[in-house]
Write a protein that holds these residues in place. Structure first.
Motif, mmCIF file in Angstrom:
data_model
loop_
_atom_site.group_PDB
_atom_site.id
_atom_site.type_symbol
_atom_site.label_atom_id
_atom_site.label_comp_id
_atom_site.label_asym_id
_atom_site.label_seq_id
_atom_site.Cartn_x
_atom_site.Cartn_y
_atom_site.Cartn_z
ATOM 1 N N UNK A 1 44.410 27.828 26.530
ATOM 2 C CA UNK A 1 45.756 28.187 26.071
ATOM 3 C C UNK A 1 46.766 27.781 27.127
ATOM 4 N N UNK A 2 47.780 27.005 26.771
ATOM 5 C CA UNK A 2 48.723 26.527 27.782
ATOM 6 C C UNK A 2 49.604 27.648 28.314
ATOM 7 N N UNK A 3 50.055 27.479 29.537
ATOM 8 C CA UNK A 3 51.001 28.417 30.131
ATOM 9 C C UNK A 3 52.395 28.126 29.572
ATOM 10 N N UNK A 4 53.325 29.086 29.669
ATOM 11 C CA UNK A 4 54.677 28.868 29.144
ATOM 12 C C UNK A 4 55.402 27.771 29.910
ATOM 13 N N UNK A 5 56.454 27.244 29.299
ATOM 14 C CA UNK A 5 57.207 26.152 29.905
ATOM 15 C C UNK A 5 58.290 26.707 30.838
ATOM 16 N N UNK A 6 57.858 27.158 31.982
ATOM 17 C CA UNK A 6 58.784 27.525 33.052
ATOM 18 C C UNK A 6 58.210 26.948 34.341
ATOM 19 N N UNK B 1 46.441 33.032 36.148
ATOM 20 C CA UNK B 1 46.232 32.041 37.200
ATOM 21 C C UNK B 1 45.243 32.551 38.239
ATOM 22 N N UNK B 2 45.290 33.857 38.504
ATOM 23 C CA UNK B 2 44.350 34.445 39.466
ATOM 24 C C UNK B 2 42.918 34.388 38.918
ATOM 25 N N UNK B 3 42.742 34.723 37.622
ATOM 26 C CA UNK B 3 41.410 34.639 37.014
ATOM 27 C C UNK B 3 40.902 33.198 36.997
ATOM 28 N N UNK C 1 53.534 24.549 36.853
ATOM 29 C CA UNK C 1 52.606 24.412 37.982
ATOM 30 C C UNK C 1 51.200 24.815 37.569
ATOM 31 N N UNK C 2 51.090 25.925 36.820
ATOM 32 C CA UNK C 2 49.778 26.403 36.378
ATOM 33 C C UNK C 2 49.101 25.402 35.445
ATOM 34 N N UNK C 3 49.892 24.860 34.490
ATOM 35 C CA UNK C 3 49.324 23.854 33.582
ATOM 36 C C UNK C 3 48.843 22.622 34.334
ATOM 37 N N UNK D 1 47.751 22.523 37.430
ATOM 38 C CA UNK D 1 46.521 22.882 38.146
ATOM 39 C C UNK D 1 45.333 22.896 37.182
ATOM 40 N N UNK D 2 45.522 23.484 35.983
ATOM 41 C CA UNK D 2 44.435 23.544 34.998
ATOM 42 C C UNK D 2 44.016 22.144 34.577
ATOM 43 N N UNK D 3 45.001 21.251 34.359
ATOM 44 C CA UNK D 3 44.662 19.885 33.964
ATOM 45 C C UNK D 3 43.883 19.163 35.060
ATOM 46 N N UNK D 4 44.303 19.347 36.294
ATOM 47 C CA UNK D 4 43.589 18.719 37.406
ATOM 48 C C UNK D 4 42.154 19.224 37.488
ATOM 49 N N UNK D 5 41.988 20.543 37.298
ATOM 50 C CA UNK D 5 40.626 21.096 37.373
ATOM 51 C C UNK D 5 39.787 20.620 36.196
ATOM 52 N N UNK D 6 40.400 20.504 35.004
ATOM 53 C CA UNK D 6 39.670 20.010 33.834
ATOM 54 C C UNK D 6 39.214 18.573 34.061
ATOM 55 N N UNK D 7 40.092 17.747 34.649
ATOM 56 C CA UNK D 7 39.691 16.366 34.948
ATOM 57 C C UNK D 7 38.562 16.333 35.972
#
Length: 370
Positions: free
Chosen positions: A99-104, A82-84, A109-111, A113-119
Motif C-alpha cells: 500500500x503506497x504512502x500518502x503524497x507528502x 515506516x518503523x515496521x 521519502x517512504x515510498x 525507500x520501499x521501492x529501493x528495498x523492493x528492487x
C-alpha cells in the motif's frame, strides 16, 4: 485651557439630565471644539462576559484540536508503518504490504525507500534463481556426462571384445583356412568401423555440449546441402530397394553450421534406411512463413510403438538393441539430430504417420531480412 485638550468620562448635563462622555480640544486660533456622547452603558455591562463569543471560541478550539489530531494521527501512522518496514527489512523479510504512502514529504521519502528495498529484494531473488538454475544446469551436465561415460563404456565393450576374440583366434590358429581367416578379419574391420562411428558421434555430442557457442556459423542454403546428403545416401538406399524423394525447394537459407545441419539429415535418412522397413523416404518443405522454415523427413515403414516415441531422441536409446547393433548403429544418431537442431534455435518432433512409418518435423528459424 492649560493643556489644549481634556475629557471626562461622566458629565452631567443639567439641560438634558443625562450623563455624557465629554471632550474638548482647543484649535490654533483659540477656538474650542466640544464633543459629547451619551454615557448610557453601565460598567457591569461592559465587564459582563459574551457567552456567544465563548461558545464560538470553544467550538473553534475543539474543531482545531480535532483537525490537529487527524493530522498528527496520520503522520504517526505513517511513521509506525515506516518503523515496521525498517524492522522487516533489517530481518530480511519479504515485504508484502505494498500500500503506497500518502503524497507528502514523509510519504514520498517512504515510498522511495520501499521501492529501493523492493528492487533490492528482486535483485537478490533473481540472483538466487540464476544461481539455482546454474547449479541445476551444472548438476544436469555432470549427470549427463556421467551417463554418457557409462554408456560409452558399455557400448565399447562389445566391439572391443569381438575384436579381441578375433585377433586372439587368428594368433592361436596360424594354419586357419584362408576363407575363415578372411571372415575373422572382416569381423574385426566391421567392429573397428563401429568403434570409429561411435567415437565420431561422441565427439560431435561432446562438442555440442561443451562448446555450442563456439561452433562457427554462416549463411547456409539447405536446398543444395540436403541434395548432397540425399546423393550420398542414395546408393545405400537403392541397395535395400528404397527410393528417396527430395522435394526441398530453394533457396532455403538459414544461419548455422553446415556440417551439423548435414548431420541432421544424414542421420534421419540413414535411420530410415536401416530401421524403417519401408521402400520410400520423402523430404519436403512444409512452410516458409512467420520467420521459420518447416521441413519434414518421412518414411512409409512400420513406424514404432507409441511408448517409444518420447525416448527416441535419448542417447543410446534403442528400440531393438540386437538389430541396432547388428546394423552398426551407435544409438547416438537421433540425439545428435535433436542437439544439432536445438543448437540452431529450432525444434524437432516425431510422430507415427496414419498411413504407416515415421515423420520427423524440423523447425528452423530463418535469418532476418536486412
Amino acid at each position: 485651557m492649560r493643556n489644549g485638550s481634556g475629557y471626562t468620562l461622566r458629565r452631567h448635563s443639567e439641560s438634558t439630565g443625562s450623563t455624557y462622555f465629554y471632550s474638548a480640544t482647543r484649535s490654533a486660533d483659540g477656538m474650542i471644539v466640544r464633543t459629547a456622547l451619551p454615557y448610557s452603558l453601565p460598567l457591569s455591562r461592559i465587564l459582563e462576559a459574551d457567552h456567544t463569543f465563548l461558545w464560538a471560541m470553544g467550538g473553534l478550539t475543539l474543531l482545531f484540536c480535532f483537525l490537529g489530531f487527524l493530522a498528527t494521527r496520520r503522520v504517526g501512522q505513517n511513521i509506525l508503518r515506516l518503523d515496521r518496514f525498517a524492522a522487516k527489512a533489517e530481518r530480511g523479510e519479504k515485504i508484502i504490504d505494498t500500500e503506497p504512502f500518502p503524497h507528502d514529504e514523509l510519504g514520498d521519502i517512504s515510498n522511495h525507500i520501499v521501492r529501493l528495498y523492493a528492487r533490492l529484494q528482486q535483485a537478490v531473488a533473481d540472483r538466487d534463481r540464476e544461481h539455482a538454475a546454474a547449479m541445476h544446469q551444472q548438476q544436469e551436465k555432470d549427470r549427463i556426462k556421467k551417463q554418457l561415460t557409462n554408456n560409452i563404456n558399455h557400448e565399447l565393450k562389445t566391439p572391443v571384445a569381438s575384436i579381441h576374440v578375433c585377433i586372439e583366434t587368428l594368433l592361436t590358429h596360424e594354419n586357419m583356412a584362408p576363407e575363415k581367416r578372411r571372415e575373422f578379419l572382416e569381423r574385426c574391420l566391421a567392429n573397428a568401423g563401429r568403434l570409429k562411428r561411435l567415437l565420431a558421434d561422441v565427439a560431435i555430442i561432446t562438442r555440442m555440449d561443451d562448446g555450442g557457442r563456439m561452433i562457427s556459423r554462416s549463411r547456409v542454403d539447405l536446398q543444395p546441402l540436403i541434395a548432397e546428403v540425399v546423393c550420398d545416401c542414395t546408393p545405400a538406399a537403392e541397395a535395400k530397394g528404397i527410393g528417396i524423394d527430395n522435394e526441398i525447394i530453394g533457396p532455403l537459407t538459414v544461419e548455422g553450421n553446415a556440417d551439423l545441419l548435414a548431420s541432421v539429415f544424414h542421420n534421419l535418412i540413414e535411420n530410415a534406411i536401416a530401421y524403417s522397413g519401408g521402400d520410400s523416404i520423402s523430404l519436403k518443405t512444409v512452410s516458409l512463413s512467420s520467420g521459420k522454415a518447416v521441413i519434414t523427413v518421412a518414411d512409409n515403414g512400420c513406424g514404432v510403438d507409441p511408448s517409444h516415441l518420447p525416448h527416441l531422441f535419448e542417447r543410446f536409446y534403442r528400440i531393438d538393441k540386437g538389430r541396432s547393433r547388428a546394423s552398426g548403429g551407435t544409438g547416438l544418431g537421433l540425439s545428435i539430430v535433436k542437439n544439432a537442431v536445438l543448437q540452431h534455435g529450432g525444434s524437432i518432433r516425431v510422430a507415427n504417420r496414419p498411413s504407416g512409418g515415421l515423420i520427423f518435423t524440423i523447425t528452423l528459424p530463418l535469418p532476418r531480412r536486412e
